[in-house]
Design an enzyme around this catalytic site. Structure first.
Site, mmCIF file in Angstrom:
data_model
loop_
_atom_site.group_PDB
_atom_site.id
_atom_site.type_symbol
_atom_site.label_atom_id
_atom_site.label_comp_id
_atom_site.label_asym_id
_atom_site.label_seq_id
_atom_site.Cartn_x
_atom_site.Cartn_y
_atom_site.Cartn_z
ATOM 1 N N ARG A 128 3.192 3.763 4.668
ATOM 2 C CA ARG A 128 2.992 3.950 6.114
ATOM 3 C C ARG A 128 3.881 3.006 6.915
ATOM 4 O O ARG A 128 4.043 1.857 6.554
ATOM 5 C CB ARG A 128 1.527 3.669 6.470
ATOM 6 C CG ARG A 128 0.624 4.828 6.223
ATOM 7 C CD ARG A 128 -0.805 4.544 6.631
ATOM 8 N NE ARG A 128 -0.929 3.343 7.463
ATOM 9 C CZ ARG A 128 -2.097 2.848 7.850
ATOM 10 N NH1 ARG A 128 -3.213 3.422 7.488
ATOM 11 N NH2 ARG A 128 -2.166 1.767 8.594
ATOM 12 N N ARG A 149 0.812 -1.213 0.000
ATOM 13 C CA ARG A 149 0.000 0.000 0.000
ATOM 14 C C ARG A 149 0.849 1.270 0.000
ATOM 15 O O ARG A 149 1.784 1.410 0.776
ATOM 16 C CB ARG A 149 -0.892 -0.026 1.241
ATOM 17 C CG ARG A 149 -2.074 0.855 1.136
ATOM 18 C CD ARG A 149 -3.213 0.305 1.896
ATOM 19 N NE ARG A 149 -2.895 0.251 3.327
ATOM 20 C CZ ARG A 149 -3.777 -0.089 4.254
ATOM 21 N NH1 ARG A 149 -4.990 -0.423 3.904
ATOM 22 N NH2 ARG A 149 -3.442 -0.115 5.512
#
Ligand SMILES: [Zn+2]
Length: 223
Positions: A160, A127
């Site tokens: 992240r 992601r």
């Protein structure tokens, strides 16, 4: 339609819950949001929840169930609800059954979004998000057109820090540990619906709708 939603982090549970909520006109009730709301509203139960949270304790099942009960008494839940984040163990599942019996709104089904852990790890570790517009990409399933750049604004995409493999494995492990007994619990009640959560968001939505068809028919007939 009254359902409990079960799905690992990365299974697309949030997205699917939103779609179900729109499609069937029933609220998506996420207990985390519900607790925050109750705290902010300053109700008696909210105050007790705040006390526990401030003291670093878990909010007791009684309080959570009380808050769920309050939420279900609102008119938008007349046709049902999608419960997300509760129950997390069989004691809570039993207490929830008792509550729902009391208010004559028994659960129709527990819907499990089933997905292979390796696929989940790939989805989660791949992601990338755009810090500018918050668009989410995935290097495996939905890559940006240019390496590491947002398609819309060209901003450098970021990964992240809690999306690394060991953190994700830990989160999945926690999920598996608490979900396993719940699967057995609802399976024994013949209320477990397992939906394959691999594939595109639309494919998964179609499978969920199909699985939930028996309950939508019952509702139409009784109206
Ligand atoms: Zn962007």
């Amino acid at each position: 339609m009254r359902i409990v939603l079960l799905g690992a982090p990365g299974s697309g549970k949030g997205t699917q819950a939103t779609r179900l909520s729109e499609r069937y006109g029933i609220p998506q009730i996420a207990t985390g949001d519900l607790l925050r709301e109750a705290r902010a509203a300053g109700s008696e139960l909210g105050r007790r929840a705040k006390e526990a949270m401030d003291a670093g304790r878990l909010v007791s099942d009684d309080i959570v169930l009380g808050i769920i009960r309050e939420r279900l008494s609102r008119s938008d839940a007349d046709q049902g609800f999608i419960l997300d984040g509760f129950p997390r163990n069989t004691t809570q599942a039993q207490a929830l059954d008792t509550l729902l019996e009391k208010i004559e709104q028994p659960l129709d089904a527990a819907l499990l979004l089933d997905i292979d852990p390796d696929t989940l790890i790939r989805r989660l570790t791949g992601r990338l998000t755009c810090p500018q517009c918050a668009r989410v990409y995935n290097i495996y399933t939905h890559a940006p057109k240019l390496d590491n750049q947002c398609d819309c604004d060209g901003t450098q995409l970021v990964h992240r820090s809690d999306d690394n493999e060991s953190t994700i494995e830990k989160r999945l492990q926690v999920f598996a540990t608490y979900t396993h007994p719940l699967i057995a619990f609802y399976s024994k009640q013949k209320k477990l619906l397992t939906v394959d959560a691999e594939g595109t968001i639309d494919e998964i939505t179609r499978r969920i709708r199909k699985a939930l068809e028996p309950f939508t028919r019952t509702r139409k007939r009784s109206n």
